[in-house]
Structures are given as C-alpha cells and as structure tokens.
Design an enzyme around this catalytic site. Structure first.
Site, mmCIF file in Angstrom:
data_model
loop_
_atom_site.group_PDB
_atom_site.id
_atom_site.type_symbol
_atom_site.label_atom_id
_atom_site.label_comp_id
_atom_site.label_asym_id
_atom_site.label_seq_id
_atom_site.Cartn_x
_atom_site.Cartn_y
_atom_site.Cartn_z
ATOM 1 N N LYS A 87 -1.144 7.007 12.938
ATOM 2 C CA LYS A 87 -2.509 6.552 13.175
ATOM 3 C C LYS A 87 -3.476 7.714 13.402
ATOM 4 O O LYS A 87 -4.637 7.664 12.983
ATOM 5 C CB LYS A 87 -2.549 5.625 14.405
ATOM 6 C CG LYS A 87 -2.030 4.234 14.125
ATOM 7 C CD LYS A 87 -2.790 3.615 12.988
ATOM 8 C CE LYS A 87 -2.802 2.122 12.974
ATOM 9 N NZ LYS A 87 -3.336 1.610 11.680
ATOM 10 N N ARG A 106 -0.208 -10.617 16.461
ATOM 11 C CA ARG A 106 1.267 -10.555 16.558
ATOM 12 C C ARG A 106 1.724 -9.127 16.833
ATOM 13 O O ARG A 106 2.763 -8.900 17.428
ATOM 14 C CB ARG A 106 1.892 -11.103 15.272
ATOM 15 C CG ARG A 106 1.634 -10.234 14.056
ATOM 16 C CD ARG A 106 2.321 -10.760 12.803
ATOM 17 N NE ARG A 106 2.275 -9.740 11.770
ATOM 18 C CZ ARG A 106 2.947 -9.800 10.634
ATOM 19 N NH1 ARG A 106 3.705 -10.837 10.363
ATOM 20 N NH2 ARG A 106 2.870 -8.833 9.749
ATOM 21 N N ALA A 128 -6.853 -6.029 19.990
ATOM 22 C CA ALA A 128 -6.902 -7.470 19.727
ATOM 23 C C ALA A 128 -5.531 -8.083 19.947
ATOM 24 O O ALA A 128 -4.510 -7.451 19.677
ATOM 25 C CB ALA A 128 -7.346 -7.721 18.286
ATOM 26 N N SER A 177 -5.811 4.166 16.361
ATOM 27 C CA SER A 177 -5.361 3.406 17.534
ATOM 28 C C SER A 177 -5.400 4.266 18.786
ATOM 29 O O SER A 177 -5.052 5.456 18.745
ATOM 30 C CB SER A 177 -3.925 2.936 17.306
ATOM 31 O OG SER A 177 -3.405 2.372 18.494
ATOM 32 N N TYR A 212 4.150 5.627 15.350
ATOM 33 C CA TYR A 212 2.871 4.935 15.146
ATOM 34 C C TYR A 212 1.698 5.861 15.507
ATOM 35 O O TYR A 212 0.723 5.984 14.753
ATOM 36 C CB TYR A 212 2.868 3.686 16.030
ATOM 37 C CG TYR A 212 1.671 2.800 15.918
ATOM 38 C CD1 TYR A 212 1.596 1.822 14.926
ATOM 39 C CD2 TYR A 212 0.621 2.901 16.824
ATOM 40 C CE1 TYR A 212 0.494 0.973 14.849
ATOM 41 C CE2 TYR A 212 -0.474 2.065 16.751
ATOM 42 C CZ TYR A 212 -0.536 1.101 15.765
ATOM 43 O OH TYR A 212 -1.625 0.270 15.687
ATOM 44 N N GLY A 213 1.807 6.516 16.660
ATOM 45 C CA GLY A 213 0.718 7.393 17.115
ATOM 46 C C GLY A 213 0.477 8.537 16.141
ATOM 47 O O GLY A 213 -0.670 8.896 15.856
ATOM 48 N N VAL A 238 0.821 -1.221 0.000
ATOM 49 C CA VAL A 238 0.000 0.000 0.000
ATOM 50 C C VAL A 238 0.855 1.271 0.000
ATOM 51 O O VAL A 238 0.315 2.374 -0.078
ATOM 52 C CB VAL A 238 -0.933 0.042 1.251
ATOM 53 C CG1 VAL A 238 -1.885 -1.145 1.262
ATOM 54 C CG2 VAL A 238 -0.134 0.107 2.557
#
Ligand SMILES: NC(=O)c1ccc[n+]([C@@H]2O[C@H](COP(=O)([O-])OP(=O)(O)OC[C@H]3O[C@@H](n4cnc5c(N)ncnc54)[C@H](O)[C@@H]3O)[C@@H](O)[C@H]2O)c1
Length: 321
Positions: free
Chosen positions: A171, A202, A199, A154, A167-168, A76
């Site tokens: 997201k 991994r 969830a 997230s 990541y933050g 992507v």
C-alpha cells in the site's frame, strides 16, 4: 451554493468494484452521470477463487437506477489483465477519463510468519495491479491531455499496523507511485491522488478477526461494545464522496493523500523538519542533536525533490557550523 459536481460523458474504470468501497464509488459516479467499468474478479477477501457475478451484480444495480455500466472480471495482477480492463472501457465507450485503483486483498500474519507466499499475492494485487491498469490508461490520458487517477493506500502502511507487513509495504509503495505519476502528469492535466479509506467492509472485518480475540470475557465485552458503537458509523458510502471529488474535473490537487471514514476527511502529508547542519557532521553530532533533528516546529511540506534540495542548500548557506 454552487452547482452539483457531475461526470456526464466521462468514463471511469474502477477496480475491485464488485463490493465494499469500490461498489460505492461506482454507484456514486454512475449516479452523477459517469459511464463505469465495474471491474472485479469476485474472489475471497484473501484473494482465493473468482466469480464474475460480483461485477455483474453492481452493473445491474447501476442500470436499474438508470445509469450506464459494463462489467469486467479480469484480474489486475498481470499486464494483460490491466490492458483488457482498459480495453473494456475503450471498446464500450471509446474514451477513458478516470481510473480508481481500488482492488485489494489481505493476508495478515506476524512478520516471523510472513513468507514469500503471503507477500507476493498482495504485491501483485495492490502495487503491480495499480501499475498494470494505470499504464495502458496513461497512454490514453496523455494523448487526450486529461486524466484523473486515484490510488488506494492505507493507514496500516502509512502509520504501521502490526501483522500487515505485506499489505503495508504494498500500500505504501502506492504513495511513491502516486507522487511520481503526479509529477509526470502535471503537464498533461493528469491528476493523481491517493485515498486511505476507513470503512466497515469484509476486509476490515477480516483484519479485526485475524487480530485475535482477547482471552477474557470482560475484554471481549469491551471489544464488542466498541465494535457496536464505531463500526456501524464506518459506512463505505461515506468514503465515496472523497473518491468522487478527487477524480472530478474540478479537483485542484495532485500527488496528495486523503484519509476518509465515517463522513470525516483529512489530509496526510509528508513533512520535513528544519533539521540540524554541521559542515563536518559526526556520529556524535547526530546523537547530540537528535532532538533538534526531530523537532517538528517549523516543518515544511516539500512538493518535490527540487523543493527539498532548495531547502537543503538554504540551510547550508545560512547556518555555517
Ligand atoms: N476497508 C477499509 O477500512 C480499508 C482501509 C484501508 C484501505 N482499504 C483498501 O480499500 C480497497 C477496497 O477494500 P474494501 O474494504 O472495499 O474490501 P473488499 O474486499 O470489499 O473489496 C476489494 C475488492 O477487490 C476485488 N479484488 C481483489 N483482487 C482483485 C483482482 N486481482 N482484480 C480485480 N479485483 C480484485 C475483490 O474481489 C473485492 O471485491 C482495497 O484496496 C483495500 O486495501 C480498505
């Protein structure tokens, strides 16, 4: 009660559907009649390598259960990849109704160790990735006057988790993306929402590992106990019904954020306090009225900038300093 929610005749693209949450979304939508493009590069949780077998395995699973799916292993992370993923749907079935931007990777580090090399791949997969897949899908949806798009954000970004600045940021950029597209899609029956899943996949395992182990044996035992008790409940299949509803024709909402895990679902929203007004606002006013500015009593949830502007001018008109 009412009849089951189905996706017969609809076509869905689900990125990162070769495992974890995306696989569950694909299995559920296909079981409810959707034809699914199972996209996945099949790399590691930190984004290394690739393996087309990840997407193919989920396609085989769907077909064995009597569903319809095609595999796609494009990344992507670039416009050509996004176009190719959308083209996979169009050449297989000639239509596209649903996009679930779910592909993701992690690369946690404390901010002092956060380098451009750690930032760029996360921005590429989460933020640019959603943009590059949604952009060609948007043209198809606008032309048909129908679409459902689900972006994946997230709590790590919305609420702030240590060691996840890359990541933050990526997201939470998707929240702005979701809200702007919801505004632009409103006139075309394109609904765009975001999900913040919880969830045990991994990815969560990796984040827990990289958070480090407590030094003492007693602390480790407490952690192991918690892990045993709670992680088992975080079955990714319990998030899939929320993703499915938010991408269903009957979904009535757009521009919203839902948090889902362990069978529980709730809504995050952006609130605005009633605030403080002074026509000659000074630095000291801000200091002296901070509690009033922060007071959550009577907050509102503006649907867009126009709502906020109305609230601002209502406050200015009714509360002379
Ligand atoms: N698990 C959680 O608790 C949690 C929490 C918040 C958000 N999320 C988000 O949910 C989504 C799914 O994560 P998961 O927990 O199932 O993890 P996962 O690692 O099992 O799944 C992510 C999938 O994305 C694929 N992928 C990565 N880069 C890609 C690329 N460039 N192109 C196509 N596919 C790519 C991976 O191969 C993998 O199969 C991610 O966006 C993640 O950030 C997960």
């Amino acid at each position: 009660m009412s009849k089951d929610l189905r996706f017969d005749d609809q076509v869905a693209v689900i990125t990162g559907a070769g495992g974890g949450l995306g696989r569950q979304y694909a299995l559920l939508l296909a079981a409810r009649g959707a034809r699914v493009v199972v996209n996945d590069v099949g790399g590691s949780v930190t984004g290394d390598g690739s393996d087309a077998a990840a997407a193919s395995a989920v396609v085989d699973e769907i077909r064995r259960a009597g569903g319809q799916a095609v595999a796609d292993s494009h990344s992507v992370t670039n416009p050509a990849g996004g176009q190719a993923i959308v083209d996979t749907a169009l050449s297989a079935w000639g239509r596209l109704d649903i996009v679930i931007n779910n592909a993701g990777i992690v690369g946690d580090a404390p901010f002092e160790d956060m380098t451009a090399e750690r930032l760029e791949p996360l921005i590429d997969v989460h933020l640019r990735g959603a943009f590059y897949v949604t952009r060609p899908a948007w043209s198809v949806m606008r032309e048909r006057g129908y679409g459902r798009i689900l972006n994946t954000c997230s709590a790590a970004g919305i609420l702030g988790a240590e060691r996840m600045s890359n990541y933050g940021a990526a997201k939470t950029g998707l929240i702005g993306f979701t809200r702007v597209l919801a505004a632009e899609g409103a006139a075309h029956d394109i609904k765009v929402n975001a999900i913040a899943p919880i969830a045990y996949t991994r990815m969560l395992e990796q984040s827990l590992k990289s958070a480090g182990q407590p030094g003492e044996a007693a602390a480790q035992a407490v952690l192991d106990d918690l892990v045993g008790q709670y992680l088992a409940q975080l079955d990714p299949s319990l998030v899939a019904p929320v993703a499915a509803f938010l991408t269903h024709r009957d979904c009535p909402v757009s521009g919203e954020i839902y948090t889902a895990g362990a069978g529980h679902v709730a809504r995050f929203f952006i609130g605005r306090t009633t605030g403080f007004y002074s026509p000659g606002l000074s630095v000291e006013d801000v200091r002296d009225h901070l509690e009033e500015i922060r007071d959550e009593a009577g907050y509102t949830v503006p649907r867009g900038p126009a709502d906020e502007m109305s609230e601002l001018f209502a406050a200015v008109a009714t509360r002379p300093g």
